[in-house]
Write a protein that holds these residues in place. Sequence first.
Motif, PDB file in Angstrom:
ATOM      1  N   LEU A  66      -6.517  -3.956   4.372  1.00 56.72           N
ATOM      2  CA  LEU A  66      -6.462  -3.388   5.713  1.00 56.72           C
ATOM      3  C   LEU A  66      -7.405  -4.101   6.679  1.00 56.72           C
ATOM      4  O   LEU A  66      -7.113  -4.213   7.865  1.00 56.72           O
ATOM      5  CB  LEU A  66      -6.772  -1.887   5.670  1.00 56.72           C
ATOM      6  CG  LEU A  66      -5.678  -1.035   5.012  1.00 56.72           C
ATOM      7  CD1 LEU A  66      -6.088   0.422   4.965  1.00 56.72           C
ATOM      8  CD2 LEU A  66      -4.361  -1.187   5.757  1.00 56.72           C
ATOM      9  N   MET A 111      -3.664  10.660   3.448  1.00 52.09           N
ATOM     10  CA  MET A 111      -5.127  10.557   3.336  1.00 52.09           C
ATOM     11  C   MET A 111      -5.789  11.673   4.110  1.00 52.09           C
ATOM     12  O   MET A 111      -5.290  12.090   5.159  1.00 52.09           O
ATOM     13  CB  MET A 111      -5.590   9.222   3.914  1.00 52.09           C
ATOM     14  CG  MET A 111      -5.351   8.038   3.011  1.00 52.09           C
ATOM     15  SD  MET A 111      -5.635   6.494   3.875  1.00 52.09           S
ATOM     16  CE  MET A 111      -4.122   6.296   4.783  1.00 52.09           C
ATOM     17  N   ALA A 168       1.278   4.280  -2.750  1.00 51.67           N
ATOM     18  CA  ALA A 168       0.980   5.678  -2.407  1.00 51.67           C
ATOM     19  C   ALA A 168       2.134   6.609  -2.770  1.00 51.67           C
ATOM     20  O   ALA A 168       2.046   7.821  -2.565  1.00 51.67           O
ATOM     21  CB  ALA A 168       0.646   5.787  -0.929  1.00 51.67           C
ATOM     22  N   ASP A 179       5.286   5.834   5.173  1.00 52.96           N
ATOM     23  CA  ASP A 179       5.655   6.231   3.819  1.00 52.96           C
ATOM     24  C   ASP A 179       5.580   7.740   3.693  1.00 52.96           C
ATOM     25  O   ASP A 179       5.020   8.418   4.548  1.00 52.96           O
ATOM     26  CB  ASP A 179       4.733   5.564   2.782  1.00 52.96           C
ATOM     27  CG  ASP A 179       3.277   6.012   2.885  1.00 52.96           C
ATOM     28  OD1 ASP A 179       2.995   7.201   2.672  1.00 52.96           O
ATOM     29  OD2 ASP A 179       2.414   5.152   3.187  1.00 52.96           O
ATOM     30  N   ASN A 221       0.839  -1.207   0.000  1.00 52.45           N
ATOM     31  CA  ASN A 221       0.000   0.000   0.000  1.00 52.45           C
ATOM     32  C   ASN A 221       0.871   1.253   0.000  1.00 52.45           C
ATOM     33  O   ASN A 221       0.607   2.210  -0.730  1.00 52.45           O
ATOM     34  CB  ASN A 221      -0.894   0.036   1.240  1.00 52.45           C
ATOM     35  CG  ASN A 221      -2.172  -0.752   1.052  1.00 52.45           C
ATOM     36  OD1 ASN A 221      -2.506  -1.146  -0.051  1.00 52.45           O
ATOM     37  ND2 ASN A 221      -2.878  -0.975   2.144  1.00 52.45           N
ATOM     38  N   PHE A 251       1.407   3.670   9.840  1.00 55.55           N
ATOM     39  CA  PHE A 251       0.598   2.667  10.536  1.00 55.55           C
ATOM     40  C   PHE A 251       1.410   2.164  11.727  1.00 55.55           C
ATOM     41  O   PHE A 251       2.542   1.720  11.562  1.00 55.55           O
ATOM     42  CB  PHE A 251       0.275   1.487   9.616  1.00 55.55           C
ATOM     43  CG  PHE A 251      -0.832   1.779   8.636  1.00 55.55           C
ATOM     44  CD1 PHE A 251      -0.563   2.374   7.413  1.00 55.55           C
ATOM     45  CD2 PHE A 251      -2.152   1.459   8.935  1.00 55.55           C
ATOM     46  CE1 PHE A 251      -1.576   2.651   6.504  1.00 55.55           C
ATOM     47  CE2 PHE A 251      -3.180   1.719   8.030  1.00 55.55           C
ATOM     48  CZ  PHE A 251      -2.886   2.321   6.818  1.00 55.55           C
TER      49      PHE A 251
HETATM   50  P1  ADP Z   1      -6.649  -1.927  -1.505  1.00 52.82           P
HETATM   51  O1  ADP Z   1      -5.159  -1.748  -1.367  1.00 52.82           O
HETATM   52  O2  ADP Z   1      -7.033  -3.157  -2.246  1.00 52.82           O
HETATM   53  O3  ADP Z   1      -7.343  -0.697  -2.025  1.00 52.82           O
HETATM   54  P2  ADP Z   1      -6.662  -1.751   1.368  1.00 52.82           P
HETATM   55  O4  ADP Z   1      -7.679  -2.197   2.385  1.00 52.82           O
HETATM   56  O5  ADP Z   1      -5.288  -2.253   1.563  1.00 52.82           O
HETATM   57  O6  ADP Z   1      -7.254  -2.158  -0.031  1.00 52.82           O
HETATM   58  O7  ADP Z   1      -6.619  -0.159   1.339  1.00 52.82           O
HETATM   59  C1  ADP Z   1      -7.817   0.574   1.237  1.00 52.82           C
HETATM   60  C2  ADP Z   1      -7.548   1.980   0.752  1.00 52.82           C
HETATM   61  O8  ADP Z   1      -6.860   2.727   1.754  1.00 52.82           O
HETATM   62  C3  ADP Z   1      -6.658   2.093  -0.471  1.00 52.82           C
HETATM   63  O9  ADP Z   1      -7.384   1.947  -1.667  1.00 52.82           O
HETATM   64  C4  ADP Z   1      -6.090   3.507  -0.335  1.00 52.82           C
HETATM   65  O10 ADP Z   1      -7.005   4.478  -0.797  1.00 52.82           O
HETATM   66  C5  ADP Z   1      -5.999   3.679   1.179  1.00 52.82           C
HETATM   67  N1  ADP Z   1      -4.618   3.470   1.676  1.00 52.82           N
HETATM   68  C6  ADP Z   1      -4.144   2.368   2.290  1.00 52.82           C
HETATM   69  N2  ADP Z   1      -2.857   2.521   2.626  1.00 52.82           N
HETATM   70  C7  ADP Z   1      -2.489   3.744   2.238  1.00 52.82           C
HETATM   71  C8  ADP Z   1      -1.265   4.530   2.292  1.00 52.82           C
HETATM   72  N3  ADP Z   1      -0.149   4.019   2.858  1.00 52.82           N
HETATM   73  N4  ADP Z   1      -1.283   5.783   1.785  1.00 52.82           N
HETATM   74  C9  ADP Z   1      -2.388   6.300   1.226  1.00 52.82           C
HETATM   75  N5  ADP Z   1      -3.569   5.631   1.133  1.00 52.82           N
HETATM   76  C10 ADP Z   1      -3.627   4.370   1.627  1.00 52.82           C
END
Ligand code: ADP
Length: 257
Positions: A205, A181, A137, A176, A133, A231
């Motif tokens: 997640l 967000m 990003a 990162d 993830n 995280f």
């Molecule tokens: P996926 O990766 O399949 O979209 P996740 O549950 O892992 O599903 O993540 C859900 C959403 O959370 C992502 O689509 C993204 O928008 C946001 N997200 C997760 N991790 C990050 C990150 N490190 N930086 C920015 N946005 C993130």
Amino acid sequence: AETELIRAQRFESLAMLAGGLSHDLRNLLQPLLLAGDSLQDYQDDPRLARLGRLVRDCGKRGLDMVQSMLSFARGARRAEQVRVGALLDALGLLLQGSVPRNVTLELEAFDPDLSFDGNHTELQQCLLNLSLNALQAMPEGGQLRIIASRASLPESFFLPGEEAREGNYVCLTVSDTGTGMDKAALQHLFEPFYTTKESGTGLGLVSCKRIITAHGGVVRVESVPGEGTRFHMHIPLIRQPVDVLDEPETVNLQGEA
Ligand code: ADP
């Protein structure tokens, strides 16, 4: 390691599905069982009483099946001693091919021999999810850091009157310098199927949270739009029985907490 990881991932999805399904089914079956119970006591009409018994017996069988489905969803988790150093080494190997040239990867275990009760494969999968993830990003590059340290539980997780248990947790942090967000996104972060990616599943997640919760731990997120995301996962070094765990806390460093 790769195949074990895929197997763990598949099991994770199945367990999540079974867990959700059993929960809903149980809520459906319980009133049915009660209805059957009161019908079978119906003195005036033996036919109704017989139907009542039938409803109750089927409901009872259904509940038993649901119960075993629930234990499947919760159980089958191998408990072992997880060594922090081994966890990060394995993650480094898995990430090797995926880190683009414009991203610097930093893996640091302050005390590599720190060990705790848990499941290596599940935690590895969780860290890998978070790392991938993080990489997604940072399309323009940046810094991915995975840090393991011994820590206390952050104060926001204390129950009223609870004392700080000094350093009884291992804290895993994945940070990162990516898109970050906003508050609205943070609110949906742990919802199943929430995704902003074209081919995302929105389950990564959810699965991470499930894994950390199963370890008796908590997940906390900090994010600043345009700056990056962190995280934090706190896992107790020694497993203690935990009953109800709160929703993970999300913190927007720019918003009003
Ligand atoms: P996926 O990766 O399949 O979209 P996740 O549950 O892992 O599903 O993540 C859900 C959403 O959370 C992502 O689509 C993204 O928008 C946001 N997200 C997760 N991790 C990050 C990150 N490190 N930086 C920015 N946005 C993130």
